[in-house]
Design a protein around this motif. Sequence first.
Motif, short mmCIF file in Angstrom:
data_model
loop_
_atom_site.label_atom_id
_atom_site.label_comp_id
_atom_site.label_asym_id
_atom_site.label_seq_id
_atom_site.Cartn_x
_atom_site.Cartn_y
_atom_site.Cartn_z
N ASN A 117 -0.38 5.31 -8.76
CA ASN A 117 0.35 5.76 -7.58
C ASN A 117 -0.53 5.68 -6.35
O ASN A 117 -1.76 5.57 -6.45
N SER A 118 0.08 5.74 -5.19
CA SER A 118 -0.65 5.72 -3.92
C SER A 118 -1.64 4.56 -3.88
O SER A 118 -2.81 4.74 -3.53
N LEU A 119 -1.18 3.40 -4.24
CA LEU A 119 -2.06 2.24 -4.34
C LEU A 119 -2.62 1.85 -2.99
O LEU A 119 -1.95 1.97 -1.94
N LYS A 120 -3.86 1.37 -3.03
CA LYS A 120 -4.58 0.94 -1.83
C LYS A 120 -4.95 -0.53 -1.97
O LYS A 120 -5.09 -1.03 -3.09
N ASP B 73 -7.51 -1.46 -4.49
CA ASP B 73 -7.17 -1.43 -5.91
C ASP B 73 -6.82 -2.84 -6.42
O ASP B 73 -6.61 -3.01 -7.63
N ALA C 106 0.85 -1.20 0.00
CA ALA C 106 0.00 0.00 0.00
C ALA C 106 0.88 1.25 0.00
O ALA C 106 1.89 1.31 0.70
N GLY C 107 0.48 2.22 -0.82
CA GLY C 107 1.26 3.43 -0.98
C GLY C 107 2.25 3.38 -2.10
O GLY C 107 2.82 4.41 -2.48
N GLY C 108 2.47 2.20 -2.65
CA GLY C 108 3.43 2.03 -3.73
C GLY C 108 2.83 2.37 -5.09
O GLY C 108 1.69 2.83 -5.21
N SER C 109 3.64 2.10 -6.13
CA SER C 109 3.25 2.45 -7.49
C SER C 109 3.50 1.27 -8.43
O SER C 109 4.39 0.45 -8.19
N SER D 162 -1.63 -4.67 2.48
CA SER D 162 -1.77 -3.61 3.50
C SER D 162 -0.62 -3.63 4.48
O SER D 162 0.19 -4.54 4.50
N ARG E 48 -4.84 9.72 -8.49
CA ARG E 48 -3.82 8.71 -8.18
C ARG E 48 -3.34 7.98 -9.44
O ARG E 48 -2.17 7.58 -9.51
#
Length: 123
Positions: free
Chosen positions: A84-87, A90, A14-17, A123, A67
């Motif tokens: 970007n800013s993956l959750k 997603d 999470a938060g990666g791209s 996560s 994002r």
Amino acid sequence: QVQLVESGGGLVQAGGSLRLSCAASGRTFSSYGMGWFRQAPGKEREFVAGISRGGGRTNYADSVKGRFTISRDNAKNTVYLQMNSLKPEDTAVYYCAASSRALSVIKVEYDYWGQGTQVTVSS
């Protein structure tokens, strides 16, 4: 006839791209609007992003706006999805698709589909 092959999926925190690519065959790539869709387990396939034939116009689902960025290179017959800013939400199989209509958000208006690439966000 257009054949589409996606690549670039994988596992990310999470938060990666990630950057997805979709390579198209055929000489008529620039005559199609392109889109990215995704399908999570047990859910309907949903629109993510679309781009016009020349690349000058784009549209996004509200859930990814700000994002994700869709782009295309008609010289390379390729469409991209920068994520970007993956959750964790997603997480899905991501599909690219080609449509004779520009910027459609409706699945049935897309004529050609790739086989999909898995994106998993931990996560």
